[in-house]
Design a protein around this motif. Structure first.
Motif, PDB file in Angstrom:
ATOM      1  N   SER A  87       0.826  -1.216   0.000  1.00  0.00           N
ATOM      2  CA  SER A  87       0.000   0.000   0.000  1.00  0.00           C
ATOM      3  C   SER A  87       0.855   1.258   0.000  1.00  0.00           C
ATOM      4  CB  SER A  87      -0.896   0.006   1.244  1.00  0.00           C
ATOM      5  OG  SER A  87      -1.485   1.282   1.414  1.00  0.00           O
ATOM      6  N   GLN A  88       0.435   2.221  -0.816  1.00  0.00           N
ATOM      7  CA  GLN A  88       1.084   3.531  -0.815  1.00  0.00           C
ATOM      8  C   GLN A  88       0.488   4.455   0.239  1.00  0.00           C
ATOM      9  OE1 GLN A  88       0.887   3.469  -5.548  1.00  0.00           O
ATOM     10  NE2 GLN A  88       1.699   5.421  -4.856  1.00  0.00           N
ATOM     11  N   GLY A  89      -0.470   3.935   1.027  1.00  0.00           N
ATOM     12  CA  GLY A  89      -1.108   4.804   2.009  1.00  0.00           C
ATOM     13  C   GLY A  89      -1.734   3.991   3.128  1.00  0.00           C
ATOM     14  N   GLY A 118       4.346   1.046  -7.049  1.00  0.00           N
ATOM     15  CA  GLY A 118       2.887   1.151  -7.073  1.00  0.00           C
ATOM     16  C   GLY A 118       2.443   2.073  -8.195  1.00  0.00           C
ATOM     17  N   PHE A 119       3.214   3.149  -8.429  1.00  0.00           N
ATOM     18  CA  PHE A 119       2.945   4.112  -9.503  1.00  0.00           C
ATOM     19  C   PHE A 119       1.541   4.689  -9.424  1.00  0.00           C
ATOM     20  CE2 PHE A 119       6.041   1.093 -11.655  1.00  0.00           C
ATOM     21  CZ  PHE A 119       7.149   1.880 -11.411  1.00  0.00           C
ATOM     22  N   GLY A 120       0.916   4.624  -8.251  1.00  0.00           N
ATOM     23  CA  GLY A 120      -0.435   5.162  -8.088  1.00  0.00           C
ATOM     24  C   GLY A 120      -1.488   4.082  -7.923  1.00  0.00           C
ATOM     25  N   LEU A 144       0.502   9.828   2.076  1.00  0.00           N
ATOM     26  CA  LEU A 144       0.598   8.895   0.957  1.00  0.00           C
ATOM     27  C   LEU A 144       2.012   8.926   0.399  1.00  0.00           C
ATOM     28  CD1 LEU A 144      -2.527  10.108  -1.024  1.00  0.00           C
ATOM     29  CD2 LEU A 144      -2.355   7.899   0.144  1.00  0.00           C
ATOM     30  N   SER A 145       2.461   7.813  -0.119  1.00  0.00           N
ATOM     31  CA  SER A 145       3.649   7.830  -0.968  1.00  0.00           C
ATOM     32  C   SER A 145       3.140   8.116  -2.369  1.00  0.00           C
ATOM     33  CB  SER A 145       4.366   6.477  -0.929  1.00  0.00           C
ATOM     34  OG  SER A 145       4.820   6.217   0.370  1.00  0.00           O
ATOM     35  N   GLY A 146       2.944   9.375  -2.652  1.00  0.00           N
ATOM     36  CA  GLY A 146       2.359   9.740  -3.934  1.00  0.00           C
ATOM     37  C   GLY A 146       2.418  11.237  -4.114  1.00  0.00           C
ATOM     38  N   GLY A 147       2.135  11.672  -5.334  1.00  0.00           N
ATOM     39  CA  GLY A 147       2.091  13.097  -5.598  1.00  0.00           C
ATOM     40  C   GLY A 147       3.445  13.780  -5.489  1.00  0.00           C
ATOM     41  N   SER A 148       4.507  13.011  -5.428  1.00  0.00           N
ATOM     42  CA  SER A 148       5.863  13.567  -5.268  1.00  0.00           C
ATOM     43  C   SER A 148       5.950  14.447  -4.026  1.00  0.00           C
ATOM     44  CB  SER A 148       6.281  14.401  -6.495  1.00  0.00           C
ATOM     45  OG  SER A 148       6.257  13.620  -7.655  1.00  0.00           O
TER      46      SER A 148
END
Ligand code: MOS
Length: 744
Positions: free
Chosen positions: A216-218, A247-249, A512-516
């Motif tokens: 999971s990225q979150g 994950g790339f999203g 999240l691990s996302g959105g840079s």
């Protein structure tokens, strides 16, 4: 210290460090979700719909239930009553597919889950799943290709999303009166995330407490969503994701397989592990939606932009709305005389919900805009780089806010000179080398710089080590490493002595691990927690009977694991020992502040591509990529460059290879890594990435704006522009397959 940015402190931290978890990963010591095996564990295997649209009339389960090792089969008629998650980003309980598993008997897409078989082994579960027979009422009314709806001119198909429409100035009038005009359509095919680590859930209930191991990225988002779905307090749900094989999203927000696995575990009173097959993953865990786009540019004869129109349209799903807003960032890219208008539309297709995929929206929109800019340059007989420079946006055109920091001009110049852009011949086909025709193309790269709230814990241990904990994750980008090196640099304690804990929803709430945005979000919380722990150390040292009794805490510094005051010092380990403490720790939070209303935060870069086209054997290849990126400060230039390199690989995928394809029954037939073409090592040219180093202290005290996504943007356009320079053929539909190139 107050600096010219008005902040009380700025860090000057940056160091090349190999990933601290590299050895664990290489030796198999990193515990990915599917590596988890729990006592008395069972195995889930989903049964998926083989029609694209219609109704599930009945399931024939007798044969499957009689298969060896089968424990139960879960489906609509025997499933638990659950509630949908409210699905709010603000409350961090978003799911990727809001529809609950087996919620009703409607079939919205191929690959939709219709049952979950649970058995004592994976092979037993899979074998039984193959024996489940489904009877359907099949509907022939379905759509898997939005291009089928496009008339090729005028408005794009789909339903307009009022929230996506925005405009500045009067783009219509400015376009009307422009002496040079351009109006073209562009498209990007559906791309699958193709993550290395398969999606997996291992769920266990102990009394009324759920623990789920998930890639999971979150973990916080998933914890909150499961809490709502099961109607239990968040404290009773733990989501663990120690390591992620990318994950790339597709792993930002939970998918239904996790919910059905958790239900099965509760019903059976045993842990259940479900690992999706690659095909199930391709069908049911999201994708970058196909997008159709229309770009209109108006300019004067000198190349000054007078207007930009960008209309987008992307696929969405009956099982969950997803809006990629491909045109959203366009008005921020160039000074267009203050006249821009963007819209976005959605078309519902019979596929699982699309979801964010690395540089979501912007990677697609940037392709259309940056290709259109190249077309405008051709029309004006102007150098494409000079055209962009002429239209540099000195402030954010949409808000007139100043950029927090913007070194795009230097990115253009640095990359152009390293690439040798001045040697480019603009006449298509004019540059040749033996059998190969050479093309040069370039594009501007960009990604928004975001930051969220975050909490963290920072501890000094009696054995001299540090504990740093945050409920975010390391998706593979190097979050463990930059947290460790930051803790090391703040304290002067070697990086080997830093124990970083991530990927556990019980830790202080992280992003999240996302959105840079993980770096810009997490590090300020780490430093705030460090301050809190340090002030506790200082309190010990200055207390009555302490080593620096009655000293002013502000006169005490931390150096190489010691507290230092004037010419006196004490080892922190000694301080803890003297006070019979095993650990001193502090927890604190950090969030973006008022600067968000004063500046516009965005990263820019430039990418230059050389393609080679060998007409004798119909071979197109990318021969060279040069990119210069301004992300503020790279905390770890080694891992940061690696992010840009990875983004470029995916950009080559978008430009040349990646395309999910569907047959007339709506079945995605390249649903595996053999048939879905991705760039592989042999496709990869020499990639030279340069990161500028201008810390953006307006964004945070570390000056870091994040780097996960920007490297992907611009690449497809630069390839397409280079292909034009080589062949004179303008391919506006990605990917540029050989068939398209030959038939254009
Ligand atoms: Mo990325 S699409 O922010 O995981």
């Amino acid at each position: 210290m107050t600096t010219d940015t008005g902040k009380t402190r700025e860090y000057n931290l940056s160091a090349e460090k190999p990933r601290i978890d590299g050895t664990l990963k290489l030796t198999g010591g990193a515990d990915y979700a599917a590596d988890r095996n729990l006592p008395n564990q069972t195995y889930g295997y989903p049964v998926t719909s083989t029609i694209t649209s219609g109704k599930l009339v009945s399931l024939e389960l007798d044969e499957a239930l009689a298969m060896p090792g089968v424990l139960d089969i879960f489906h609509h008629d025997n499933f638990d009553q659950l509630s949908r998650s409210p699905n709010s980003f603000a409350d961090e309980n978003l799911t990727s597919e809001p529809r609950l598993p087996f919620e009703d008997n409607e079939i919205h897409y191929q690959g939709q889950y219709i049952a979950l078989v649970v058995a004592d082994t994976l092979n037993h579960a899979r074998a039984a799943a193959m024996k489940v027979k489904a009877n359907y009422e099949r509907s022939d009314e379905f759509l898997t290709d939005i291009k089928a709806l496009d008339r090729g001119e005028g408005e794009l198909p789909g339903e307009e999303q009022p929230g996506d429409a925005s405009s500045i100035g009067d783009a219509d009038s400015a376009f009307e009166s422009a002496s040079v005009k351009l109006d073209h359509r562009y498209s990007i095919a559906q791309e699958n995330h193709s993550v290395m680590e398969m999606h997996a859930s291992v769920a266990q209930w102990e009394n009324d407490m759920l623990t789920i191991y998930e890639s999971s990225q979150g973990v916080v988002f998933q914890r909150n969503a499961l809490s709502k779905i099961f109607g239990i307090p968040p404290e009773k749900v733990t989501v663990i994701s120690h390591f992620i094989g990318s994950g790339f999203g597709s792993k930002l927000f939970m998918w239904p397989h996790a919910i059905m696995t958790a239900v099965a575990a509760r019903r059976l009173g045993r842990p259940v592990k479900t690992v999706l097959s690659r095909t199930q993953e391709y069908l049911a865990t999201g994708y970058r939606p196909t997008s159709l786009q229309r770009v209109r540019l108006g300019a004067d004869d000198s190349g000054k932009l007078l207007s930009i129109h960008h209309d987008g349209c992307n696929e969405s799903s009956p099982a969950g709305k997803h809006d990629d807003t491909v045109s959203g960032a366009t008005p921020k890219m160039y000074d267009c005389g203050g006249n821009a208008a963007v819209t976005n539309r959605l078309v519902t297709v019979n596929k699982c919900p699309p979801c964010p995929m690395r540089a979501p929206g912007e990677a697609s929109g940037n392709f259309a805009l940056e290709t259109a800019m190249d077309e405008l340059a051709v029309k004006l007989e102007m150098d494409p780089l000079a055209l962009r420079k002429k239209n540099f946006a000195a402030a954010d055109p949409t808000s007139d806010l100043p950029w927090s920091s913007n070194h795009l001009k230097e990115c253009w110049d640095d990359a152009a000179s390293r690439f040798g852009w001045d040697k480019r011949n603009p006449t298509p086909g004019a540059m040749q080398d033996g059998d190969e025709i050479i093309g040069y193309g370039m594009a501007t790269q960009s990604w928004e710089a975001m930051r969220q709230h975050c909490s963290a814990r920072f501890g000094f241990r009696a054995d001299g080590s540090l504990l740093v904990a945050c409920g975010t994750q390391d998706i593979g980008t190097g979050t463990y490493t930059i947290v460790a090196q930051t803790a090391s640099e703040l304290t002067g304690i070697p990086i080997e002595m830093v124990d970083v804990r991530l990927g556990d929803s019980q830790l202080p709430s992280g992003p999240l691990s996302g959105g840079s945005m993980a770096t810009s979000t997490v590090l300020p919380a780490v430093s705030a927690a460090f301050d809190e722990a340090l002030s506790q150390l200082k309190s010990l040292a200055t207390a009555e009977g302490g080593v620096f009794e009655n000293a002013d805490p502000d006169t005490i510094e931390i150096q190489s694991g010691k507290l230092v005051q004037g010419d006196r010092s004490v080892e922190i380990t000694q301080l803890l020992a003297d006070n019979q403490l095993g650990l001193i720790d502090g927890e604190a939070s950090a969030q973006p502040g008022d600067e968000q209303n004063q500046y516009s935060f965005r990263s820019f870069g430039a990418v230059f591509v050389e393609v080679r086209w060998d007409p004798g054997i119909s071979r197109l290849r990318v021969a060279r990529v040069v990119s210069t990126i301004d992300i503020g400060r790279a905390i770890n230039p080694m891992t940061a460059r690696n992010q840009v390199e990875g983004g470029i690989v995916m950009g080559i995928g978008m430009g040349m290879f990646e395309q999910a394809e569907f047959d007339q029954n709506g079945y995605p037939y390249n649903n595996n890594l053999a048939d879905y073409i991705l760039p592989v090592n042999a496709d990869m040219p020499k990639v030279e990435v340069d990161l500028l180093d201008y810390p953006d202290y307006r964004h945070n005290a570390f000056g870091a704006r994040g780097v996960g996504e920007i490297g992907l943007t611009g690449v497809a356009a630069a390839i397409s522009n280079a292909v034009y320079n080589a062949t004179g053929k303008r391919i506006r539909d990605m990917p540029i397959s050989i068939e398209k190139l030959l038939s254009a």
